[in-house]
Design an enzyme around this catalytic site. Structure first.
Site, PDB file in Angstrom:
ATOM      1  N   GLY A 131       6.835   3.369   1.894  1.00 42.43           N
ATOM      2  CA  GLY A 131       7.020   3.541   3.756  1.00 42.43           C
ATOM      3  C   GLY A 131       5.847   2.888   4.417  1.00 42.43           C
ATOM      4  N   SER A 132       5.185   4.422   4.519  1.00 39.41           N
ATOM      5  CA  SER A 132       3.766   5.234   5.822  1.00 39.41           C
ATOM      6  C   SER A 132       2.982   4.536   4.348  1.00 39.41           C
ATOM      7  CB  SER A 132       3.553   6.094   6.145  1.00 39.41           C
ATOM      8  OG  SER A 132       4.326   6.350   6.803  1.00 39.41           O
ATOM      9  N   GLY A 242       2.279  -8.039  14.921  1.00 38.54           N
ATOM     10  CA  GLY A 242       3.704  -7.977  14.581  1.00 38.54           C
ATOM     11  C   GLY A 242       3.686  -5.934  15.343  1.00 38.54           C
ATOM     12  N   GLU A 363       6.676  -0.483  11.693  1.00 36.28           N
ATOM     13  CA  GLU A 363       5.588  -1.235  11.620  1.00 36.28           C
ATOM     14  C   GLU A 363       4.548   0.079  12.055  1.00 36.28           C
ATOM     15  OE1 GLU A 363       4.992  -4.747  13.843  1.00 36.28           O
ATOM     16  OE2 GLU A 363       7.180  -5.517  13.938  1.00 36.28           O
TER      17      GLU A 363
HETATM   18  N1  CAA Z   1      -6.805  -6.711   8.747  1.00 33.02           N
HETATM   19  C1  CAA Z   1      -7.845  -6.921   7.933  1.00 33.02           C
HETATM   20  N2  CAA Z   1      -8.084  -6.149   6.303  1.00 33.02           N
HETATM   21  C2  CAA Z   1      -6.814  -5.115   6.433  1.00 33.02           C
HETATM   22  C3  CAA Z   1      -6.277  -4.955   8.044  1.00 33.02           C
HETATM   23  C4  CAA Z   1      -6.154  -4.927   8.993  1.00 33.02           C
HETATM   24  N3  CAA Z   1      -5.613  -5.030   9.949  1.00 33.02           N
HETATM   25  N4  CAA Z   1      -6.098  -3.332   7.276  1.00 33.02           N
HETATM   26  C5  CAA Z   1      -6.678  -3.160   6.281  1.00 33.02           C
HETATM   27  N5  CAA Z   1      -6.972  -4.186   5.592  1.00 33.02           N
HETATM   28  C6  CAA Z   1      -7.681  -4.211   4.740  1.00 33.02           C
HETATM   29  C7  CAA Z   1      -8.884  -3.228   4.023  1.00 33.02           C
HETATM   30  O1  CAA Z   1     -10.472  -3.094   4.988  1.00 33.02           O
HETATM   31  C8  CAA Z   1      -8.776  -2.805   2.754  1.00 33.02           C
HETATM   32  O2  CAA Z   1     -10.016  -3.872   2.091  1.00 33.02           O
HETATM   33  P1  CAA Z   1     -11.403  -4.153   1.235  1.00 33.02           P
HETATM   34  O3  CAA Z   1      -9.852  -2.470   0.059  1.00 33.02           O
HETATM   35  O4  CAA Z   1     -11.718  -4.924   0.768  1.00 33.02           O
HETATM   36  O5  CAA Z   1     -12.231  -3.021   1.710  1.00 33.02           O
HETATM   37  C9  CAA Z   1      -7.538  -2.849   1.648  1.00 33.02           C
HETATM   38  O6  CAA Z   1      -7.381  -3.611   3.486  1.00 33.02           O
HETATM   39  C10 CAA Z   1      -6.747  -1.847   1.881  1.00 33.02           C
HETATM   40  O7  CAA Z   1      -7.002  -0.928   3.082  1.00 33.02           O
HETATM   41  P2  CAA Z   1      -7.155   0.536   3.093  1.00 33.02           P
HETATM   42  O8  CAA Z   1      -7.870   1.037   1.767  1.00 33.02           O
HETATM   43  O9  CAA Z   1      -6.905   1.287   4.821  1.00 33.02           O
HETATM   44  O10 CAA Z   1      -5.513   1.148   2.771  1.00 33.02           O
HETATM   45  P3  CAA Z   1      -4.424   1.979   2.830  1.00 33.02           P
HETATM   46  O11 CAA Z   1      -3.615   2.076   1.349  1.00 33.02           O
HETATM   47  O12 CAA Z   1      -5.158   3.264   2.832  1.00 33.02           O
HETATM   48  O13 CAA Z   1      -3.103   1.602   3.827  1.00 33.02           O
HETATM   49  C11 CAA Z   1      -1.510   1.620   6.176  1.00 33.02           C
HETATM   50  C12 CAA Z   1      -3.550   1.919   5.010  1.00 33.02           C
HETATM   51  C13 CAA Z   1      -3.045   1.586   7.481  1.00 33.02           C
HETATM   52  C14 CAA Z   1      -1.204   3.156   5.695  1.00 33.02           C
HETATM   53  C15 CAA Z   1      -0.960   0.441   5.817  1.00 33.02           C
HETATM   54  O14 CAA Z   1      -1.040   0.987   4.506  1.00 33.02           O
HETATM   55  C16 CAA Z   1      -0.484   0.967   6.254  1.00 33.02           C
HETATM   56  O15 CAA Z   1      -0.179   0.063   7.515  1.00 33.02           O
HETATM   57  N6  CAA Z   1       0.987   1.225   6.065  1.00 33.02           N
HETATM   58  C17 CAA Z   1       2.016   1.543   7.750  1.00 33.02           C
HETATM   59  C18 CAA Z   1       2.622   0.079   6.981  1.00 33.02           C
HETATM   60  C19 CAA Z   1       3.591  -0.963   8.137  1.00 33.02           C
HETATM   61  O16 CAA Z   1       3.152  -1.360   9.035  1.00 33.02           O
HETATM   62  N7  CAA Z   1       4.511  -0.945   7.733  1.00 33.02           N
HETATM   63  C20 CAA Z   1       6.279  -1.802   8.197  1.00 33.02           C
HETATM   64  C21 CAA Z   1       6.926  -2.429   7.903  1.00 33.02           C
HETATM   65  S1  CAA Z   1       7.959  -3.822   8.900  1.00 33.02           S
HETATM   66  C22 CAA Z   1       8.568  -2.903  10.041  1.00 33.02           C
HETATM   67  O17 CAA Z   1       8.165  -2.137   9.649  1.00 33.02           O
HETATM   68  C23 CAA Z   1       8.226  -4.032  10.642  1.00 33.02           C
HETATM   69  C24 CAA Z   1      10.355  -4.129  11.459  1.00 33.02           C
HETATM   70  O18 CAA Z   1      11.116  -3.823  10.809  1.00 33.02           O
HETATM   71  C25 CAA Z   1      10.642  -4.487  12.417  1.00 33.02           C
END
Ligand code: CAA
Length: 380
Positions: A131-132, A242, A363
């Site tokens: 999820g997260s 989003g 999201e």
């Molecule tokens: N733009 C570009 N690149 C990005 C980025 C962005 N916004 N965010 C992260 N990245 C890149 C990072 O730079 C990193 O790249 P490098 O390894 O090359 O440096 C890579 O992606 C991995 O990023 P993290 O190390 O930050 O990854 P993480 O595993 O620590 O996770 C997190 C980060 C922000 C917690 C992410 O997992 C997250 O957003 N979690 C929440 C998930 C979410 O929003 N789910 C929603 C589901 S859809 C929904 O809800 C829709 C609906 O029903 C209406």
């Protein structure tokens, strides 16, 4: 100089959206909340009115109006009903990965027919154990010759039951973490793709949420977006837009709750005066108005960065957590101002409060969005 006025085009779009929302959505919102079903006819009309696929470029069948203008339209639709408007706006996120990571040929192949027909898609990232921590998906994509075989199960997928197209994130190698995640586009008719249980939710009840099940789905290599391992970044970039969209939805909902509260407080007389003239209620109204206006400004600011093609990850996250927290607070205060009437299902106020809660969760929970914004602050 900063101009807070909308352009003539934006005002025209706003009026079309407001009229549509009041005529086609508001009168049936309560019914769809009571008995959730697919708002197919309303989606068809929204499509005909040019109120779908707002930021998608016209060459792929969208309106191409930019994210600030899209936020203006989205606010209007969501002021009428968050669930129905969610189904109208779902392609913003669901088609995002194709726009971000697809080739010209893929954008035309997947987006043009979908958007021309007014069909909807779904964004399949979340799983029961991811999820997260979206990077920990277990859905596997195994390459066999010139195709992949996908196996796994997605949950809490918006519009899963009715989508014509699915953006799916799978791992080619779990040991690679986020760098193993790869994005694919799966048309609904692919053998082995099915949808499961429809969730019975507290709020946003007509915004369909269901499982997507993938059993030995054969996906041609031409349906992979970008290279292997690029999928996570495509998901995150799609979520940037989003999250601005969810912020705009939250502003619409909060505005509707505030407006209803103001109208009520001006006319509801107790102790010989309208309740809105008592300081206790009057200050609540002032706080609600300030919160809605602030949330809108943060949303438009994030959108304006996107429109100028400046990285806006932090601003999108800020707008999302701030605006959805505003929606929760304002709708809760609205119930309080309406008192007993606010709590009864006969009026829309309690629905506003139930609908707001999900905005703090999907999201990216607001905790995750604070993490995104806070992380960016330290890195910037
Ligand atoms: N733009 C570009 N690149 C990005 C980025 C962005 N916004 N965010 C992260 N990245 C890149 C990072 O730079 C990193 O790249 P490098 O390894 O090359 O440096 C890579 O992606 C991995 O990023 P993290 O190390 O930050 O990854 P993480 O595993 O620590 O996770 C997190 C980060 C922000 C917690 C992410 O997992 C997250 O957003 N979690 C929440 C998930 C979410 O929003 N789910 C929603 C589901 S859809 C929904 O809800 C829709 C609906 O029903 C209406």
């Amino acid at each position: 100089m900063i101009d807070f006025n909308l352009s003539e085009d934006q005002r025209a779009f706003q009026k079309v959206a407001r009229d549509f929302a009041q005529k086609e959505i508001a009168p049936v919102a309560m019914q769809f909340d009571k008995e959730p079903s697919f708002p197919g006819e309303i989606i068809k009309k929204a499509h005909a009115a040019g109120l779908m696929n707002l930021t998608c470029p016209p060459e792929y069948g969208g309106q191409g109006i930019g994210l600030v203008s899209a936020a203006v339209v989205t606010e209007e639709l969501n002021a009428a009903c968050v669930s129905i408007s969610g189904m109208i706006g779902i392609n913003t996120l669901a088609c995002g990965p194709i726009l971000v990571g697809g080739t010209e040929e893929q954008k035309r192949r997947f987006l043009l027919p979908l958007n021309q027909a007014g069909k909807t898609a779904a964004f399949c990232l979340t799983e029961s154990g991811a999820g997260s921590d979206a990077g920990s998906v277990r859905t596997v994509a195994k390459m066999e010759g010139n195709h992949y075989v996908l196996n796994g199960q997605k949950c809490f997928i918006s519009n899963a039951t009715y989508a014509a197209l699915y953006s799916v994130f799978a791992t080619i190698d779990r040991s690679k973490g986020t760098k193993g995640i790869t994005a694919f586009v799966l048309p609904r008719e692919m053998s082995g793709l099915s949808t499961g249980k429809i969730e019975d939710k507290m709020g946003q009840r007509a915004f369909n949420t269901a499982e997507v099940i993938l059993e030995d789905v054969i996906v041609p290599i031409e349906n992979r977006l970008g290279e292997e391992g690029e999928g996570f970044k495509f998901a995150m970039k799609a979520l940037d837009e989003g999250r601005v969209n969810i912020a705009a939805c939250s502003v619409g909902l909060a505005r509707a709750a505030f407006q209803a509260s103001l109208d009520y407080a001006k006319t509801r007389v107790q102790f010989g005066k309208p309740v809105g003239t008592f300081q206790a209620i009057n200050f609540m109204l002032a706080d609600m108005a300030a919160a809605v206006d602030s949330a809108r400004l943060l949303t438009w600011h994030a959108g304006s960065l996107a429109d100028r093609e400046v990285r806006y990850t932090r601003e999108a996250a800020q707008a999302k957590f701030f605006a959805s927290d505003v929606a929760m607070r304002v709708t809760t205060d609205a119930v309080q101002i309406f008192g007993g009437y606010g709590y009864m299902k006969e009026y829309p106020i309690e629905r506003y409060m139930r609908d707001a809660k999900l905005m703090q969760i999907y999201e990216g929970t607001n905790q995750i969005n604070r993490m995104v914004a806070g992380g960016a602050l330290i890195r910037e």
